[in-house]
Write an enzyme that holds these catalytic residues in place. Structure first.
Site, short mmCIF file in Angstrom:
data_model
loop_
_atom_site.label_atom_id
_atom_site.label_comp_id
_atom_site.label_asym_id
_atom_site.label_seq_id
_atom_site.Cartn_x
_atom_site.Cartn_y
_atom_site.Cartn_z
N TYR A 263 -32.02 74.95 6.03
CA TYR A 263 -31.77 74.72 4.60
C TYR A 263 -33.06 74.76 3.80
CZ TYR A 263 -26.80 73.63 4.40
OH TYR A 263 -25.44 73.72 4.41
N ARG B 63 -15.52 61.09 -8.26
CA ARG B 63 -16.73 61.90 -8.33
C ARG B 63 -16.87 62.66 -9.66
NH1 ARG B 63 -20.19 63.51 -7.43
NH2 ARG B 63 -20.17 65.57 -6.53
N ARG C 6 -15.76 65.01 7.26
CA ARG C 6 -15.47 65.12 5.82
C ARG C 6 -14.19 64.39 5.44
NH1 ARG C 6 -18.59 69.38 3.25
NH2 ARG C 6 -20.63 68.73 3.99
N ARG D 122 -13.17 66.09 -0.95
CA ARG D 122 -12.44 66.57 -2.13
C ARG D 122 -10.95 66.82 -1.91
NH1 ARG D 122 -16.76 71.12 -3.35
NH2 ARG D 122 -16.81 70.92 -1.09
N ASP E 247 -25.29 62.55 2.69
CA ASP E 247 -25.44 63.98 2.98
C ASP E 247 -26.64 64.19 3.88
OD1 ASP E 247 -24.06 66.59 1.96
OD2 ASP E 247 -26.17 67.05 2.20
C1 LIG Z 1 -24.22 71.17 6.45
C2 LIG Z 1 -23.93 69.79 5.93
C3 LIG Z 1 -24.13 69.32 4.59
N1 LIG Z 1 -23.74 67.99 4.58
C4 LIG Z 1 -23.29 67.62 5.81
C5 LIG Z 1 -23.45 68.71 6.69
C6 LIG Z 1 -23.18 68.67 8.16
C7 LIG Z 1 -21.74 68.85 8.48
C8 LIG Z 1 -21.27 70.25 8.31
O1 LIG Z 1 -21.66 71.11 9.10
O2 LIG Z 1 -20.47 70.47 7.38
C9 LIG Z 1 -22.83 66.30 6.24
C10 LIG Z 1 -21.99 65.50 5.34
N2 LIG Z 1 -21.76 65.65 3.99
C11 LIG Z 1 -20.93 64.67 3.54
C12 LIG Z 1 -20.67 63.80 4.62
C13 LIG Z 1 -19.94 62.48 4.40
C14 LIG Z 1 -19.12 61.89 5.39
C15 LIG Z 1 -17.83 62.59 5.75
O3 LIG Z 1 -17.86 63.43 6.67
O4 LIG Z 1 -16.79 62.24 5.16
C16 LIG Z 1 -21.28 64.32 5.75
C17 LIG Z 1 -21.25 63.83 7.19
C18 LIG Z 1 -20.42 64.50 2.17
C19 LIG Z 1 -20.32 65.69 1.32
N3 LIG Z 1 -21.28 66.62 1.11
C20 LIG Z 1 -20.83 67.54 0.21
C21 LIG Z 1 -19.51 67.20 -0.21
C22 LIG Z 1 -18.65 67.95 -1.23
C23 LIG Z 1 -19.24 68.01 -2.59
C24 LIG Z 1 -18.85 66.93 -3.56
O5 LIG Z 1 -18.41 65.83 -3.20
O6 LIG Z 1 -19.03 67.16 -4.76
C25 LIG Z 1 -19.19 66.02 0.49
C26 LIG Z 1 -17.94 65.21 0.37
C27 LIG Z 1 -21.61 68.68 -0.28
C28 LIG Z 1 -22.26 69.52 0.75
N4 LIG Z 1 -23.32 69.14 1.52
C29 LIG Z 1 -23.64 70.17 2.38
C30 LIG Z 1 -22.75 71.24 2.13
C31 LIG Z 1 -22.77 72.58 2.84
C32 LIG Z 1 -21.88 70.84 1.11
C33 LIG Z 1 -20.70 71.59 0.55
C34 LIG Z 1 -20.98 72.23 -0.75
C35 LIG Z 1 -19.71 72.78 -1.37
O7 LIG Z 1 -18.73 73.00 -0.67
O8 LIG Z 1 -19.75 72.93 -2.60
C36 LIG Z 1 -24.67 70.07 3.43
#
Ligand SMILES: Cc1c2[nH]c(c1CCC(=O)O)Cc1[nH]c(c(CCC(=O)O)c1C)Cc1[nH]c(c(CCC(=O)O)c1C)Cc1[nH]c(c(C)c1CCC(=O)O)C2
Length: 362
Positions: A160, A46, A33, A37, A82
């Site tokens: 999921y 974003r 990540r 954010r 994602d």
């Molecule tokens: C389970 C999972 C997801 N997504 C991902 C996983 C596996 C890794 C882990 O175990 O955390 C993988 C992921 N998601 C994202 C990346 C981008 C690359 C990086 O790591 O920087 C990667 C590798 C961007 C993202 N994916 C997400 C964000 C944040 C939301 C946003 O940008 O608005 C980012 C930067 C959203 C996301 N997407 C997901 C979740 C649980 C969330 C968070 C929701 C929240 O907290 O509100 C599903």
């Protein structure tokens, strides 16, 4: 599949060398990540845009991938995307709801619902936007560091698709494992087939390493892990590698099974070059249990970034001493949280570089 692109020459190969267990001047470091954010420029970019719309824009993904690299000397970039783009490609609706996270309005409920999924996914058609983002980003990186592609693992995606969002117990998805084992295997196999094509497409587009996220390993016990996670993780690595070998390509693969320490020995013999670790495992015992067969990645508690910089430096030093500097990629044990201070992320990266250089001189 042949790589048809001519990309800029790679200038910093420490991450790829460490994946292969080769010696490096310093220990490479990146953060899960890292595009996220905690960065004000990420929040600004974003703002007001739909999350998955952003994922579908190659230019936006490229910009978000590069943002952390402009601030910190990370040794790898990970493409902004994602894991949930796969269920979307299979025909499911997924939305990112502010304050709630990913949400499936119509999750899978019973085995009959599998008939609603696309039986054969054309990854170029459904996920071509990710491939375009990878190609563009690889060019824009200009060889600064390698670009990592990624996917969710079958069990994590299945969870999921059935839960319809995040869950603490994953009881709806686990209900399938105990009540509908055949349908569960059918779904896991469908996901595996898409994931293999998806990863191969990412490599053809320019990804230089691949990480498979089994984020929900922790809710399985060793027996369920053996049956519903591990065989598919192995299949993915074997199939991707067999295909890549045919075209003479060598792309290291990382498996990260969060909270899956009971599976560490097996994971180290699953055709992955690197095993990612969360912070609940002691570095020395992880080395012992994996017997030098793989490189290791991780595993500082992300919350250690709330500590003052001097303390972060001490924690990093201990971590490096525990893992050793060879066949090791420094990272956190999970992703960065939105309230983390970018300055402390910088302190983490610097501590890894500085301490590992010193340790290498000893
Ligand atoms: C389970 C999972 C997801 N997504 C991902 C996983 C596996 C890794 C882990 O175990 O955390 C993988 C992921 N998601 C994202 C990346 C981008 C690359 C990086 O790591 O920087 C990667 C590798 C961007 C993202 N994916 C997400 C964000 C944040 C939301 C946003 O940008 O608005 C980012 C930067 C959203 C996301 N997407 C997901 C979740 C649980 C969330 C968070 C929701 C929240 O907290 O509100 C599903």
């Amino acid at each position: 599949m042949f790589c048809l692109h001519y990309f800029p020459k790679l200038k910093n190969d420490t991450f790829l060398c460490a994946c292969h267990g080769q010696e490096t001047n310093h220990v490479p470091v990146w953060c899960m990540r890292q595009a996220g954010r905690y960065l004000p420029e990420f929040r600004e970019f974003r703002a007001g845009k739909d999350f998955f719309e952003t994922c579908r824009s190659p230019a936006a993904c490229c910009e978000l991938t590069l943002q952390p690299l402009r601030r910190f000397p990370f040794d790898a970039a990970i493409i902004f995307s994602d894991i949930l783009v796969i269920p979307q490609a299979m025909g499911m609706d997924v939305q990112m709801v502010a304050g709630k996270g990913p949400t499936f309005p119509e999750p899978l409920k019973e085995p009959e619902d599998l008939l609603l999924l696309q039986p054969k996914v054309d990854v170029n058609k459904e996920l071509g936007y990710v491939f375009k983002a990878i190609t563009l980003t690889r060019h824009k990186l200009d060889g600064k560091v390698p670009l990592i592609g990624f996917t969710g693992a079958p069990w994590t995606l299945m969870a999921y698709m059935i839960e319809g969002g995040g869950s603490t117990t994953h009881s709806k998805a686990k209900r399938w494992l105990y009540r509908h084992p055949e349908a569960s295997h059918k779904l896991l196999k469908m996901l595996t087939d898409v994931i293999v094509e998806y990863l191969l497409g990412q490599v053809a587009a320019g990804a230089q390493a691949l990480q498979v996220f089994e984020s929900h390993a922790g809710c399985l016990g060793p027996v369920e892990f053996q049956e519903f996670s591990l065989p598919y993780l192995r299949d993915i690595a074997r199939k991707v590698k067999d295909q890549l070998k045919e075209s003479g390509q060598d792309v290291p693969m990382i498996v990260f099974a969060k909270d899956g320490h009971y599976g560490l020995e097996d994971l180290s013999q699953s055709h992955y070059e690197v095993v990612g670790l969360d912070w609940t495992i002691d570095p020395r015992s992880a080395r012992e249990r994996t017997g030098g067969k793989v490189s290791l990645q991780g595993n500082m508690d992300p919350c250690a970034l709330y500590a003052p910089k001097e303390r972060i430096s001490e924690i990093v030093k201990k971590m490096l001493e525990g893992f050793g500097t060879r066949g090791y990629i420094a990272n956190l044990g999970h992703g960065l949280y939105p309230d983390m201070d970018p300055e402390n992320v910088g302190a983490f990266v610097e501590a890894v570089h500085t301490h590992s250089r010193h340790l290498n001189l000893k």
